[in-house]
Design a protein around this motif. Structure first.
Motif, PDB file in Angstrom:
ATOM      1  N   TRP A  19    -140.576  -0.048 -37.632  1.00 49.33           N
ATOM      2  CA  TRP A  19    -141.931   0.461 -37.469  1.00 49.33           C
ATOM      3  C   TRP A  19    -142.925  -0.581 -37.977  1.00 49.33           C
ATOM      4  CZ3 TRP A  19    -142.852   4.897 -34.840  1.00 49.33           C
ATOM      5  CH2 TRP A  19    -141.756   5.718 -34.612  1.00 49.33           C
ATOM      6  N   PRO A  21    -146.236  -2.471 -38.349  1.00 51.40           N
ATOM      7  CA  PRO A  21    -147.596  -1.957 -38.165  1.00 51.40           C
ATOM      8  C   PRO A  21    -148.403  -2.621 -37.056  1.00 51.40           C
ATOM      9  CG  PRO A  21    -147.108  -2.154 -40.484  1.00 51.40           C
ATOM     10  CD  PRO A  21    -145.968  -2.802 -39.751  1.00 51.40           C
ATOM     11  N   ASN A  26    -146.267   1.464 -31.562  1.00 60.10           N
ATOM     12  CA  ASN A  26    -146.596   2.567 -32.460  1.00 60.10           C
ATOM     13  C   ASN A  26    -148.053   2.496 -32.901  1.00 60.10           C
ATOM     14  OD1 ASN A  26    -146.838   1.007 -35.064  1.00 60.10           O
ATOM     15  ND2 ASN A  26    -144.713   0.516 -34.581  1.00 60.10           N
ATOM     16  N   VAL A  30    -146.855   4.149 -37.561  1.00 61.92           N
ATOM     17  CA  VAL A  30    -146.361   5.533 -37.523  1.00 61.92           C
ATOM     18  C   VAL A  30    -146.505   6.099 -36.117  1.00 61.92           C
ATOM     19  CG1 VAL A  30    -146.864   6.005 -39.948  1.00 61.92           C
ATOM     20  CG2 VAL A  30    -148.621   6.408 -38.225  1.00 61.92           C
ATOM     21  N   LYS A  31    -145.623   6.964 -35.743  1.00 61.13           N
ATOM     22  CA  LYS A  31    -145.531   7.664 -34.458  1.00 61.13           C
ATOM     23  C   LYS A  31    -145.648   6.703 -33.273  1.00 61.13           C
ATOM     24  CE  LYS A  31    -150.364   9.175 -33.943  1.00 61.13           C
ATOM     25  NZ  LYS A  31    -151.260  10.343 -33.860  1.00 61.13           N
ATOM     26  N   GLN A 135    -140.867  -2.475 -41.368  1.00 60.88           N
ATOM     27  CA  GLN A 135    -140.553  -1.159 -41.911  1.00 60.88           C
ATOM     28  C   GLN A 135    -139.358  -0.539 -41.186  1.00 60.88           C
ATOM     29  OE1 GLN A 135    -144.192   1.166 -43.587  1.00 60.88           O
ATOM     30  NE2 GLN A 135    -144.739   0.616 -41.492  1.00 60.88           N
ATOM     31  N   LYS A 198    -149.802   1.390 -41.833  1.00 58.37           N
ATOM     32  CA  LYS A 198    -149.512   2.660 -42.486  1.00 58.37           C
ATOM     33  C   LYS A 198    -148.023   2.738 -42.774  1.00 58.37           C
ATOM     34  CE  LYS A 198    -153.120   5.066 -39.850  1.00 58.37           C
ATOM     35  NZ  LYS A 198    -153.387   6.155 -38.872  1.00 58.37           N
ATOM     36  N   HIS A 199    -147.678   3.463 -43.837  1.00 60.51           N
ATOM     37  CA  HIS A 199    -146.276   3.666 -44.144  1.00 60.51           C
ATOM     38  C   HIS A 199    -145.656   4.533 -43.078  1.00 60.51           C
ATOM     39  CE1 HIS A 199    -142.622   5.029 -46.225  1.00 60.51           C
ATOM     40  NE2 HIS A 199    -142.752   3.930 -46.959  1.00 60.51           N
ATOM     41  N   TYR A 200    -144.506   4.104 -42.568  1.00 64.33           N
ATOM     42  CA  TYR A 200    -143.931   4.766 -41.408  1.00 64.33           C
ATOM     43  C   TYR A 200    -143.443   6.185 -41.683  1.00 64.33           C
ATOM     44  CZ  TYR A 200    -139.124   3.782 -43.092  1.00 64.33           C
ATOM     45  OH  TYR A 200    -137.959   3.719 -43.814  1.00 64.33           O
ATOM     46  N   ARG A 201    -143.257   6.546 -42.943  1.00 70.93           N
ATOM     47  CA  ARG A 201    -142.824   7.906 -43.274  1.00 70.93           C
ATOM     48  C   ARG A 201    -143.956   8.788 -43.773  1.00 70.93           C
ATOM     49  NH1 ARG A 201    -137.079   6.624 -46.414  1.00 70.93           N
ATOM     50  NH2 ARG A 201    -135.810   6.313 -44.507  1.00 70.93           N
ATOM     51  N   THR A 202    -144.802   8.233 -44.636  1.00 67.81           N
ATOM     52  CA  THR A 202    -145.844   9.039 -45.260  1.00 67.81           C
ATOM     53  C   THR A 202    -147.198   8.940 -44.560  1.00 67.81           C
ATOM     54  OG1 THR A 202    -146.548   7.278 -46.773  1.00 67.81           O
ATOM     55  CG2 THR A 202    -144.704   8.676 -47.467  1.00 67.81           C
ATOM     56  N   GLY A 203    -147.416   7.861 -43.819  1.00 71.55           N
ATOM     57  CA  GLY A 203    -148.714   7.656 -43.194  1.00 71.55           C
ATOM     58  C   GLY A 203    -149.745   7.079 -44.133  1.00 71.55           C
TER      59      GLY A 203
END
Length: 312
Positions: A19, A21, A26, A30-31, A135, A198-203
């Motif tokens: 992931w 950035p 993505n 994230v997403k 990530q 952004k952090h790929y799990r928490t955003g």
């Protein structure tokens, strides 16, 4: 024309385990990007495409939206490429944390009839920093896979993108690459827009910033004789592009890999484009009978090519 093409850049899949950035697959890490379809290039499509280019000599498995090793049918795709006698060079670009070490160890044997099989490992830092941008990847897994490939006789290249958070580790990474037996270590200045991550799990926001050289000389801690590619632009064969510093009205062969190599890009949907950069520009092309020089020099997107690739 098809007879002119000697290099085929293949996007074998839109799947990836990472992931990053700045990746267009993505939203800042994230997403998945809106509209992205997870799919693999069918083997039968690749076979038919290769047959279209009678003078094809090299195949590059390199993702724009995915990592080649994430393709569910990557073994079949590789075997297809290996099966053509006219293919002498195969290049795989990966983050290195997919597949098992045994898979990498078997690659040199599977491709021993080639003049060159080279795996590019995209590793942006050491164990302390690589995961910040890459990530979702595992440093230990990357090292295990790269070691297995090199010890089996494979030709490995370490690709390093300097950021603000990892620039102090360039020499450390270079030293690791030398001890492991990497054949090359290359720095690539980041060409993505300056934007946060952004952090790929928490955003949660990440402090990821591109790092560019200040002035014309490399940083003091770089050894120019060892890291000779720093600050230069090279094609996939390691040949330096020529930039005259003048304003051009046409894309020049010397400044464009896809003109110089007579290369085309095949996406995971089995669509052909003059290059992956124009794919990003959402240009639409016929799937056959591409006249590379005409497409680059005469179409309305010419200025985009010139500005994007730095020849204007």
């Amino acid at each position: 024309m098809m007879e002119d093409i000697t290099w085929l850049h293949i996007e074998p899949t839109t799947r990836c385990n990472a992931w990053c950035p700045f990746c267009p697959r993505n939203d800042h890490g994230v997403k998945l990007a809106e509209g992205l379809v997870l799919q693999d290039l069918p083997v039968e499509c690749l076979e038919e495409r290769i047959k279209q280019f009678p003078n094809l000599k090299a195949i590059q498995f390199c993702g724009t939206f995915g990592d080649p090793c994430a393709a569910k049918n990557i073994d079949e795709l590789l075997d297809c490429a290996f099966s053509f006698d006219n293919i002498k060079t195969v290049q795989i670009q990966t983050n290195g944390s997919l597949r098992k070490a045994e898979w990498y160890a078997e690659l040199p044997q599977r491709s021993k009839h080639l003049d060159l099989l080279q795996v590019w490992f995209a590793i942006d830092g050491t164990k302390e920093t690589n995961h910040i941008y890459r990530q979702g990847t595992s440093w230990d897994k990357i090292m295990e896979n790269a070691t297995a490939f090199i010890q089996a006789g494979g030709d490995a290249l370490w690709q390093f993108i300097p950021f603000k958070h990892n620039k102090h580790e360039i020499l450390d990474a270079f030293g690791i690459s030398q001890r492991m037996g990497f054949s090359q270590f290359r720095l690539f200045e980041n060409d993505r827009p300056k934007r946060g991550g952004k952090h790929y799990r928490t955003g949660e926001p990440l402090n990821i910033r591109p790092w560019y050289r200040d002035g014309k000389e490399p940083p003091e801690h770089l050894f120019v004789d060892q890291l000779s590619s720093w600050g230069n632009t090279y094609n996939e064969r390691g040949e330096k592009f020529v930039n005259t510093g003048t304003t051009n009205t046409h894309v020049k062969d010397s400044n464009c890999q896809h003109l110089r190599e007579r290369s085309v890009y095949l996406d995971a949907k089995n669509n052909l484009y003059p290059c992956c950069f124009l794919w990003w520009a959402n240009c639409s092309y016929e799937n056959t009978h591409i006249n590379i020089k005409q497409e680059f020099e005469q179409k309305s997107y010419r200025n985009y090519c010139l500005s994007f690739c730095g020849s204007q």
